[in-house]
Enzyme design. Sequence first.
Site, PDB file in Angstrom:
ATOM      1  N   GLY A 160      -4.586  13.290  -1.972  1.00 13.83           N
ATOM      2  CA  GLY A 160      -5.472  14.245  -1.693  1.00 13.83           C
ATOM      3  C   GLY A 160      -5.428  15.040  -0.427  1.00 13.83           C
ATOM      4  N   ILE A 200      -3.094   2.259  -0.643  1.00 15.13           N
ATOM      5  CA  ILE A 200      -2.791   0.857  -0.967  1.00 15.13           C
ATOM      6  C   ILE A 200      -2.031   0.951  -2.631  1.00 15.13           C
ATOM      7  CG2 ILE A 200      -4.583  -0.441  -0.114  1.00 15.13           C
ATOM      8  CD1 ILE A 200      -6.020  -0.612  -2.989  1.00 15.13           C
ATOM      9  N   ASP A 201      -2.319   2.444  -3.163  1.00 14.41           N
ATOM     10  CA  ASP A 201      -1.797   2.514  -4.474  1.00 14.41           C
ATOM     11  C   ASP A 201      -0.211   2.572  -4.586  1.00 14.41           C
ATOM     12  OD1 ASP A 201      -4.608   2.510  -5.141  1.00 14.41           O
ATOM     13  OD2 ASP A 201      -4.560   4.681  -5.094  1.00 14.41           O
ATOM     14  N   GLN A 228      -9.060  -5.453  -1.757  1.00 17.35           N
ATOM     15  CA  GLN A 228      -7.541  -5.401  -1.482  1.00 17.35           C
ATOM     16  C   GLN A 228      -7.639  -4.203  -0.453  1.00 17.35           C
ATOM     17  OE1 GLN A 228      -6.015  -4.896  -5.757  1.00 17.35           O
ATOM     18  NE2 GLN A 228      -8.141  -4.700  -5.768  1.00 17.35           N
ATOM     19  N   ARG A 229      -8.676  -3.762  -0.041  1.00 22.19           N
ATOM     20  CA  ARG A 229      -8.598  -2.800   0.934  1.00 22.19           C
ATOM     21  C   ARG A 229      -9.080  -3.118   2.447  1.00 22.19           C
ATOM     22  NH1 ARG A 229     -10.664   2.340  -1.786  1.00 22.19           N
ATOM     23  NH2 ARG A 229     -12.058   2.528  -0.151  1.00 22.19           N
TER      24      ARG A 229
END
Length: 363
Positions: free
Chosen positions: A119, A141-142, A289-290
Amino acid sequence: MKSIKRIGVLTGGGDCPGLNAVIRSIAKPAMSYFGATVIGIEDGFEGFVEGRMRELTPKEIGGIVSVGGTILGTSTKGNPFQFPVETPQGVEVFDYSENAIRNYKDWGLDALIAIGGDGTMHIVDRFTDMGFNFIGVPKTIDNDLAATDVTFGYYSAVAVATDAIDRLHTTASAHHRVMVVEVMGRYAGWIALGAGLAGGADAILIPEIPFKWEKVYEHVLRRSIHGNRFSIICVAEGARPSEGDIIVKETDKKRTDPIRLGGIGELVAKKVTEGTGLETRVTVLGHLQRGGSPTAYDRILASKFGSKAIELASENKFGHMVSLRGNEVTSVPVKEAILSLRTVPPNDQGVVAARAVGTCFGD
Ligand code: F6P
């Protein structure tokens, strides 16, 4: 950096470990080698539109290489070209890019480095086309940004998810259960694949390989029959059965990406119980996870990315995004980075390696 005397920096979109390491490796050389003033923009593009900025001091950029989150704050809302505003009719979006441009000029910025995901890079591209000096640094993270082999934050998320799978193994084995672990990743299965491979998951379900329920049932039942009385299923939030849809948890018009995924873990656990009679439990890792400190790898990568961004600024190489190609940190036109999302190719070496040790992908 002769012409760059005032440089802005912002972090946009969801946070990830390593953002502060980038900010540090941008701000320190900018201040010390180039004598530039570094303006930190608060809460991503939302703060840019609203003019929330401050001059960064050497003190606040010290000691942050290991710290998660972002000292600048971030936001998943506030795309200047589609800025969400609450009105009596509900949320409406307006083009507020003029406000952002006014702030860019009022604060005397010569350039702006935006650290973000897909984005953010789209927004960087729009401002570049309008003639402003923007540079992108890829984070998420993706790991789903095209034109870079990896984004920082990814390996930190994989480390958290792998640790969770390790822990789930012992309790799964003790209770002879099927443990389903849902990980993030949006429309890409990189986190599930990485953590599933590192943690030795018995099944990995990813968006790129739609799965069949029967294949998953057969796999966990076969393990049960052969004496492995537990299974671990690592499922990406964007995974879907071949005859079913991705599960959307929430749609929020204020977000740059209005769709928030989640819920497939619960469905997998329910269906596996119904389809096999085995006892299941589900763990949704979510924002764990972040959170927390970046891994050493991510601190190093983030530091390299930050210093490369400053190098690009010094060369007036705007409209570019920092990128990792093999072992080399280089740059690519941001237009290339936004052409598509980088998803897992079905023949990715990670998929091949997982299949080689008997991991089921449900296909
Ligand atoms: O893009 C990073 C990410 O963590 C995705 O993996 C996840 O789908 C999304 O952000 C969650 O967004 P939020 O933090 O707004 O809930």
